[in-house]
Enzyme design. Structure first.
Site, PDB file in Angstrom:
ATOM      1  N   GLY A 190    -125.035 -32.270  26.947  1.00 51.17           N
ATOM      2  CA  GLY A 190    -124.162 -30.931  26.833  1.00 51.17           C
ATOM      3  C   GLY A 190    -122.700 -31.427  26.303  1.00 51.17           C
ATOM      4  CE  LYS A 191    -124.101 -36.674  21.842  1.00 48.93           C
ATOM      5  NZ  LYS A 191    -125.347 -36.177  22.604  1.00 48.93           N
ATOM      6  CB  ALA A 214    -123.014 -30.579  10.192  1.00 52.60           C
ATOM      7  CB  THR A 215    -122.113 -36.555  10.495  1.00 53.09           C
ATOM      8  OG1 THR A 215    -122.638 -36.544  11.764  1.00 53.09           O
ATOM      9  CG2 THR A 215    -120.715 -36.579  10.615  1.00 53.09           C
ATOM     10  CG  HIS A 227    -125.850 -27.660  17.374  1.00 58.68           C
ATOM     11  ND1 HIS A 227    -125.089 -28.603  17.651  1.00 58.68           N
ATOM     12  CD2 HIS A 227    -127.013 -28.099  18.109  1.00 58.68           C
ATOM     13  CE1 HIS A 227    -125.355 -29.396  18.469  1.00 58.68           C
ATOM     14  NE2 HIS A 227    -126.502 -29.314  18.814  1.00 58.68           N
ATOM     15  NE  ARG A 228    -126.404 -24.479   9.966  1.00 51.73           N
ATOM     16  CZ  ARG A 228    -126.953 -24.390   8.927  1.00 51.73           C
ATOM     17  NH1 ARG A 228    -128.143 -23.733   8.931  1.00 51.73           N
ATOM     18  NH2 ARG A 228    -126.884 -25.516   8.083  1.00 51.73           N
ATOM     19  NE  ARG A 251    -123.799 -25.452  20.993  1.00 54.30           N
ATOM     20  CZ  ARG A 251    -124.608 -26.383  21.188  1.00 54.30           C
ATOM     21  NH1 ARG A 251    -125.467 -26.337  22.037  1.00 54.30           N
ATOM     22  NH2 ARG A 251    -124.260 -27.780  21.010  1.00 54.30           N
ATOM     23  NE  ARG A 252    -121.206 -24.675  14.036  1.00 48.44           N
ATOM     24  CZ  ARG A 252    -122.424 -24.953  13.610  1.00 48.44           C
ATOM     25  NH1 ARG A 252    -122.840 -26.119  14.297  1.00 48.44           N
ATOM     26  NH2 ARG A 252    -122.691 -24.990  12.293  1.00 48.44           N
TER      27      ARG A 252
END
Length: 412
Positions: free
Chosen positions: A239-240, A258-259, A276-277, A279-280
Site C-alpha cells: 500500500g506504499k 514513473a521510473t 495506478h493511472r 486511481r490518480r
C-alpha cells in the site's frame, strides 16, 4: 472574527448509531463528533446539530444572540429541534449576498453537489469559507487565468477527508494559500480513527479540532507545516504507492514521475500501470523518466516519484552492475556518484516531493550475487534519501508507521 465549532462530524455524526466499525468504536472512547455546525461571533449559525443549545453551552457559548441561521444542505441524519427564540433556518440562493447589522457579509457560493457554500466576511475584513458535506466549489478557474489576483481565505472549513480534490481546486484557484487555516469538518466513519486522522490531514496541510473548540479567523499559529520531502517505504503490495498518492491528493497539478517505463509484451505489467493511472486525479501530469535530478532542480508543483527501486535498477544497468567483471572495474564508484548526485538534488529541491521505495532488507537473502548487490545498494539509497527527508514512513498492510516526522500536522 471568532467561530465556535458546535459540531465537526458528518451528517450522521460520529459514531453512527448502531455501527460497529473501527472508526465508530474508537469515537465512543472520547472522539465523538456531532453533525457539523458553526457559530460565528455568537450571531450567525451555519447548519444545525442535534441539541444546539446544549452543544453551545458545553462550549461556553449561548445562542441568545443568534440573528441568522443558514443551512448548507438538505437535512439528514439525527432529528434537530430548533430551540425557542432562534430564527427560522433558511438557505441563500447561489451568488446572492446578505449584509447583517453586525457588519458581517455572507455570500452564497455554488458547489458541485446539492447544497450551498457560504463565504463570510467579518467586520475587520477576515474571510472564511464553509462548504457542505461531500461538496467542492463549482465554477472556479486556475489562479493564472483569473482576471484579478485571487485573495486567499483566512480560514476554510470543508470535507477534507471525503473531498481532498475540493481542497486541491481551491489551491489551484489561489483561494487557499500557505497561511490559510484549513479545518476538516463533516468527519464521519469513513475517516480513519485518531491519531491516523490527524496524520493524514497534516499531510494535506489541514487539521481537525474537537467539538466545542473556538478559533480566531486569521490566526495562523496552528496551521500545519507540509513536509517538503517525504520518503514512503514498504514491501510489495504493502500500500506504499497508495499512501504516497493520498499524501498529495489535496494539491493541484501534481507531477507523477514513473521510473518504470514501458515493458513490451508484458500484459500483466500493463494492467498494473493502468490501475495506478486510474486511481490518480485527472489533473495530475505523468512523466516517464529516470532523469530525476533536473526535475528536482526545477520550481514547480508537487512531485511524486514512484519508485526509487526502479530508478536504482536503471542506474545499475548504466554502470554494468549485473556483470561481475565490469562491476569490479569501477562499478561501485560510478553508482555511488549517481546516488550522491540524486541525494544532493533531493536535499536542495524547493518543490514538495514524495518518493516511494521498496524496503527489501527484511526478506529472504537473494540467491545470486547480483540480487544481493541490488539489495545492498537499495538499502544505501533508502538510507541516503531518508537522511535528507523531513518525513519517512514505513507502510505495512496498508498501515503507515511514521519513522520520522519533522514539522507535519498535529492535532488541533
Amino acid at each position: 472574527m471568532e467561530i465556535t465549532l458546535l459540531g465537526t462530524g458528518g451528517p450522521d455524526g460520529l459514531p453512527v448509531p448502531g455501527c460497529p466499525c473501527a472508526a465508530c468504536s474508537a469515537a465512543i472512547c472520547g472522539a465523538a463528533r456531532n453533525p457539523a455546525s458553526v457559530l460565528v461571533d455568537g450571531m450567525l449559525l451555519l447548519d444545525l446539530t442535534p441539541g444546539p443549545a446544549l452543544a453551545a453551552a458545553r462550549a461556553g457559548r449561548t445562542l441568545s444572540g443568534v440573528r441568522q441561521v443558514l443551512l448548507s444542505h438538505p437535512r439528514s441524519g439525527p432529528p434537530v429541534n430548533l430551540p425557542p427564540g432562534l430564527p427560522a433556518p433558511g438557505r441563500v440562493p447561489d451568488g446572492e449576498q446578505l449584509a447583517l447589522l453586525t457588519g458581517h457579509r455572507v455570500r452564497a457560493v455554488a458547489v458541485d453537489a446539492p447544497g450551498t457554500g457560504y463565504e463570510i466576511t467579518g467586520p475587520s475584513g477576515n474571510r472564511l469559507l464553509y462548504l457542505p458535506a461531500g461538496c467542492g466549489p463549482a465554477g472556479l478557474e486556475a489562479a493564472e487565468h483569473a482576471p484579478h489576483r485571487p485573495v486567499p481565505y483566512d480560514m476554510v472549513l470543508l470535507d477534507v477527508v471525503g473531498r481532498p480534490d475540493a481542497l486541491a481546486r481551491l489551491r489551484a484557484a489561489g483561494l487557499v494559500g500557505p497561511t490559510t487555516d484549513v479545518i476538516a469538518v463533516h468527519i464521519g466513519h469513513e475517516a480513519p480513527p485518531e491519531p491516523e486522522l490527524h496524520r493524514r490531514l497534516g499531510a494535506d496541510g489541514a487539521r481537525a479540532v474537537p467539538d466545542g473548540r473556538s478559533l480566531i479567523v486569521g490566526e495562523y499559529d496552528a496551521v500545519p507545516d507540509v513536509p517538503r520531502r517525504t520518503l514512503v517505504l514498504g514491501g510489495a503490495r504493502s500500500g506504499k504507492s497508495a499512501e504516497a498518492e493520498r499524501r498529495l491528493s489535496a494539491f493541484p497539478g501534481v507531477l507523477y514521475v514513473a521510473t518504470a517505463g514501458a515493458r513490451e509484451g508484458d500484459p500483466e505489467w500493463e494492467q498494473r500501470v493502468h490501475a495506478h493511472r486510474e486511481r490518480r486525479p485527472g489533473s495530475w501530469r505523468t512523466e516517464e523518466t529516470c532523469d530525476l535530478v533536473p526535475l528536482l532542480a526545477e520550481d514547480g508543483p508537487p512531485m511524486l516519484v514512484d519508485c526509487l527501486a526502479l530508478w536504482l535498477t536503471d542506474a545499475m544497468d548504466r554502470v554494468g552492475a549485473w556483470d561481475d567483471e565490469r562491476w569490479a572495474s569501477g562499478g561501485p564508484r560510478e553508482l555511488a556518484a549517481r546516488i550522491a548526485e540524486l541525494t544532493a538534488a533531493w536535499r536542495a529541491t524547493r518543490r514538495t516531493v514524495v518518493a516511494v521505495s521498496n524496503e527489501v532488507g527484511s526478506g529472504v537473502v537473494p540467491a545470486t550475487a547480483s540480487g544481493r548487490r541490488f539489495r545492498d545498494e537499495l538499502g544505501k539509497l533508502n538510507a541516503a534519501i531518508a537522511a535528507e527527508s523531513e518525513h519517512v514512513l514505513l507502510v505495512t498492510a496498508g498501515v503507515a508507521l511514521p519513522l520520522r516526522d519533522y514539522g507535519t500536522g498535529r492535532p488541533g
